[in-house]
Design an enzyme around this catalytic site. Sequence first.
Site: not given
Ligand code: DHB
Ligand code: FE
Length: 282
Positions: A12, A59, A192, A239
């Site tokens: 997401h 979030h 990430h 996550e």
């Molecule tokens: C991004 C990634 C995420 O998991 C999120 O919740 C919000 C932003 C991103 O890479 O921009």
């Molecule tokens: Fe996220």
Amino acid sequence: MAKLIGGIGTSHIPAIGGAIHKGLQQEPYWKPFFDGYPPVREWLAKTKPDVLVVFYNDHGLNFFLDKMPTFAVGAAQQYVNSDEGWGIPSLEPLRGDLDLSWHIINTLVEKEFDVVTCQEMLVDHACSLPLKLFYPEGNYPVTVVPVCINTVQFPLPSAKRVYAMGKAVGEAIKSWDSSKKVAVVASGGLSHQLDGERAGFINKAFDLQFMDSLLTNPEWATQFSVLELVEKTGTQGIELLMWLAMRAALTVGDGSSVRKVHSNYYIPISNTATGLLALETV
Ligand code: DHB
Ligand code: FE
């Protein structure tokens, strides 16, 4: 009893909503990501689940840092998406399934998972985007039960604890006195990190091993502590705990082995490695 037909893990990212809004799915940057979804949509069109139980992390839209439940389960008639400040139109509300929500909540508490119950709950991009990716035409043909897992503010639940919770959710679904078909969804990841010294960190080797483990050895990731997982996948890569909960739900009882329907893995979308994995119980 209800039937647990399978599970889908998906990334997401708010920018996905922006790309859908602007119709960018065929642009070179987005195409390899969006091209993952048609086989999953075909599987959904064929198997027709009635309910999706969605493991995701909020979030800051519904739970902010002042009140952060480790596990929270929605028990609302409807879940509304709202402005998260990204400048993207909100997605359509999701219809709830009160009967399954309360059955999951009762089962979890009975099994000593002290969850927060939410009879009102806004859902952010993590819960609402998967539905839009699965059913792009809207007017979703499913109800949902959102199950929120804290991956935003420490202390976070361990992989082992999340696995046990996911399994308990699977037991709840399988003991639900209903003729409905249920699928479980995981929304998050994969590797990430959005901020700090390692911003942009991605670990393809680990992601692929993790995705593979969900087929061959579902408990594999429970050997790692949360800090080890953050080290391996980034501060937001944690996550992936959602995927672990989803997979754990599918390990319950008869028909607990799975076959892969489809997978996709693509780098980068925003600062993330994106993953998609659909599993069917056999
Ligand atoms: C991004 C990634 C995420 O998991 C999120 O919740 C919000 C932003 C991103 O890479 O921009
Ligand atoms: Fe996220």
